[in-house]
Scaffold this motif. Sequence first.
Motif, PDB file in Angstrom:
ATOM      1  N   ASN A 143      13.240 -21.049   9.975  1.00 42.72           N
ATOM      2  CA  ASN A 143      13.904 -22.319  10.287  1.00 42.72           C
ATOM      3  C   ASN A 143      12.914 -23.449  10.569  1.00 42.72           C
ATOM      4  N   ASN A 144      11.616 -23.139  10.631  1.00 46.98           N
ATOM      5  CA  ASN A 144      10.605 -24.186  10.806  1.00 46.98           C
ATOM      6  C   ASN A 144       9.978 -24.585   9.466  1.00 46.98           C
ATOM      7  N   GLY A 145      10.546 -24.056   8.352  1.00 47.81           N
ATOM      8  CA  GLY A 145      10.071 -24.401   7.019  1.00 47.81           C
ATOM      9  C   GLY A 145       8.993 -23.486   6.472  1.00 47.81           C
ATOM     10  N   GLU A 146       8.430 -22.630   7.312  1.00 51.52           N
ATOM     11  CA  GLU A 146       7.378 -21.713   6.876  1.00 51.52           C
ATOM     12  C   GLU A 146       7.982 -20.511   6.155  1.00 51.52           C
ATOM     13  N   THR A 147       7.155 -19.833   5.368  1.00 49.81           N
ATOM     14  CA  THR A 147       7.537 -18.555   4.784  1.00 49.81           C
ATOM     15  C   THR A 147       6.529 -17.508   5.234  1.00 49.81           C
ATOM     16  N   VAL A 148       7.011 -16.283   5.380  1.00 49.09           N
ATOM     17  CA  VAL A 148       6.174 -15.160   5.799  1.00 49.09           C
ATOM     18  C   VAL A 148       6.479 -14.009   4.855  1.00 49.09           C
ATOM     19  N   LYS A 149       5.421 -13.241   4.519  1.00 49.93           N
ATOM     20  CA  LYS A 149       5.562 -12.119   3.596  1.00 49.93           C
ATOM     21  C   LYS A 149       5.180 -10.820   4.283  1.00 49.93           C
ATOM     22  N   GLY A 150       5.762  -9.726   3.795  1.00 48.81           N
ATOM     23  CA  GLY A 150       5.413  -8.407   4.284  1.00 48.81           C
ATOM     24  C   GLY A 150       5.573  -7.386   3.173  1.00 48.81           C
ATOM     25  N   THR A 151       4.779  -6.324   3.232  1.00 48.34           N
ATOM     26  CA  THR A 151       4.886  -5.233   2.264  1.00 48.34           C
ATOM     27  C   THR A 151       4.850  -3.901   2.993  1.00 48.34           C
ATOM     28  N   ASN A 152       5.359  -2.870   2.328  1.00 51.32           N
ATOM     29  CA  ASN A 152       5.302  -1.550   2.956  1.00 51.32           C
ATOM     30  C   ASN A 152       3.872  -1.052   2.979  1.00 51.32           C
ATOM     31  N   GLN A 153       3.554  -0.308   4.037  1.00 48.31           N
ATOM     32  CA  GLN A 153       2.211   0.211   4.267  1.00 48.31           C
ATOM     33  C   GLN A 153       2.322   1.690   4.599  1.00 48.31           C
ATOM     34  N   GLU A 154       1.977   2.542   3.627  1.00 48.91           N
ATOM     35  CA  GLU A 154       2.076   3.988   3.829  1.00 48.91           C
ATOM     36  C   GLU A 154       0.821   4.536   4.500  1.00 48.91           C
ATOM     37  N   ASN A 155       0.925   5.780   4.920  1.00 47.43           N
ATOM     38  CA  ASN A 155      -0.176   6.447   5.593  1.00 47.43           C
ATOM     39  C   ASN A 155      -0.093   7.929   5.261  1.00 47.43           C
ATOM     40  N   HIS A 179       7.116   2.776  -9.325  1.00 45.80           N
ATOM     41  CA  HIS A 179       6.246   3.275 -10.393  1.00 45.80           C
ATOM     42  C   HIS A 179       6.764   4.590 -10.981  1.00 45.80           C
ATOM     43  N   ASN A 180       7.684   5.252 -10.295  1.00 45.52           N
ATOM     44  CA  ASN A 180       8.207   6.541 -10.749  1.00 45.52           C
ATOM     45  C   ASN A 180       9.559   6.439 -11.437  1.00 45.52           C
ATOM     46  N   GLY A 181      10.086   5.237 -11.569  1.00 50.22           N
ATOM     47  CA  GLY A 181      11.418   5.102 -12.165  1.00 50.22           C
ATOM     48  C   GLY A 181      11.770   3.645 -12.368  1.00 50.22           C
ATOM     49  N   GLU A 182      13.045   3.382 -12.420  1.00 45.82           N
ATOM     50  CA  GLU A 182      13.552   2.034 -12.657  1.00 45.82           C
ATOM     51  C   GLU A 182      13.461   1.167 -11.402  1.00 45.82           C
ATOM     52  N   SER A 183      13.424  -0.126 -11.613  1.00 47.34           N
ATOM     53  CA  SER A 183      13.461  -1.119 -10.521  1.00 47.34           C
ATOM     54  C   SER A 183      14.511  -2.155 -10.864  1.00 47.34           C
ATOM     55  N   ASN A 184      15.701  -1.676 -11.236  1.00 49.21           N
ATOM     56  CA  ASN A 184      16.710  -2.543 -11.834  1.00 49.21           C
ATOM     57  C   ASN A 184      17.983  -2.739 -11.024  1.00 49.21           C
ATOM     58  N   LYS A 185      17.971  -2.364  -9.758  1.00 45.43           N
ATOM     59  CA  LYS A 185      19.158  -2.570  -8.921  1.00 45.43           C
ATOM     60  C   LYS A 185      18.718  -2.897  -7.510  1.00 45.43           C
ATOM     61  N   PRO A 186      19.550  -3.562  -6.764  1.00 40.49           N
ATOM     62  CA  PRO A 186      19.193  -3.877  -5.372  1.00 40.49           C
ATOM     63  C   PRO A 186      19.086  -2.611  -4.527  1.00 40.49           C
ATOM     64  N   ILE A 187      18.172  -2.637  -3.571  1.00 39.95           N
ATOM     65  CA  ILE A 187      18.096  -1.595  -2.544  1.00 39.95           C
ATOM     66  C   ILE A 187      18.342  -2.275  -1.203  1.00 39.95           C
ATOM     67  N   TYR A 247       0.875  -1.168   0.000  1.00 38.61           N
ATOM     68  CA  TYR A 247       0.000   0.000   0.000  1.00 38.61           C
ATOM     69  C   TYR A 247       0.911   1.216   0.000  1.00 38.61           C
ATOM     70  N   ALA A 248       1.145   1.768  -1.195  1.00 43.43           N
ATOM     71  CA  ALA A 248       2.072   2.885  -1.332  1.00 43.43           C
ATOM     72  C   ALA A 248       1.509   3.931  -2.294  1.00 43.43           C
ATOM     73  N   PRO A 249       0.334   4.506  -1.979  1.00 43.16           N
ATOM     74  CA  PRO A 249      -0.287   5.463  -2.900  1.00 43.16           C
ATOM     75  C   PRO A 249       0.440   6.810  -2.977  1.00 43.16           C
ATOM     76  N   TYR A 250       1.298   7.108  -2.023  1.00 41.95           N
ATOM     77  CA  TYR A 250       1.967   8.404  -1.987  1.00 41.95           C
ATOM     78  C   TYR A 250       3.327   8.356  -2.672  1.00 41.95           C
ATOM     79  N   SER A 251       4.160   7.416  -2.285  1.00 40.68           N
ATOM     80  CA  SER A 251       5.483   7.299  -2.900  1.00 40.68           C
ATOM     81  C   SER A 251       5.454   6.501  -4.189  1.00 40.68           C
ATOM     82  N   ARG A 252       4.463   5.603  -4.322  1.00 39.52           N
ATOM     83  CA  ARG A 252       4.365   4.679  -5.452  1.00 39.52           C
ATOM     84  C   ARG A 252       5.627   3.814  -5.550  1.00 39.52           C
TER      85      ARG A 252
END
Length: 162
Positions: free
Chosen positions: A53-65, A101-109, A38-43
């Motif tokens: 280590n228990n074999g599970e995977t967990v996901k997270g995303t940035n959440q703007e306000n 959404h405002n530029g390239e996504s071609n290098k690690p951050i 959810y990044a409507p401001y920075s895009r």
Amino acid sequence: MTKEHFQFEYEVYNSIDELTEDDKWLLDEAREVTQQAYAPYSRFHVGAVAKLNNGETVKGTNQENASFPAGLCAERVLLAAVSSLHPKAAIETMAISYFNHNGESNKPITPCGICRQSLQEHMEKTKTPIRLILGGMYGEVYVIPHAEMLLPMSFTSKDLKQ
């Protein structure tokens, strides 16, 4: 007076295709989960996926306000989810990707300073190093063997006990 020196080594891959199958899968998942940010401001959509280590995977995303700086980075969202859903598990590897959404996504951050401190705290709590895979939607990929390397001379709970 003495001079001290800090340096660390990390791996640089030309593309995701050079990674192991497990690392490819994790980075692909991080790329995909950026769509849930959810990044409507920075895009600037960031996704993080951790293998525990228990074999599970967990996901997270940035959440703007709209009430800056009340948002949360993907890494901290993920760390909170791991601590809540799997309190006895440790993160082995975390992949982080982004779509700008405002530029390239071609290098690690790399994680921001607050996230670096949060990663440090999680590693201290679980007594387990976190390996990082960093990449955009395409291009180079960095693999950092221990997230602690991103925050040398960190402030930890040991500093509070002096």
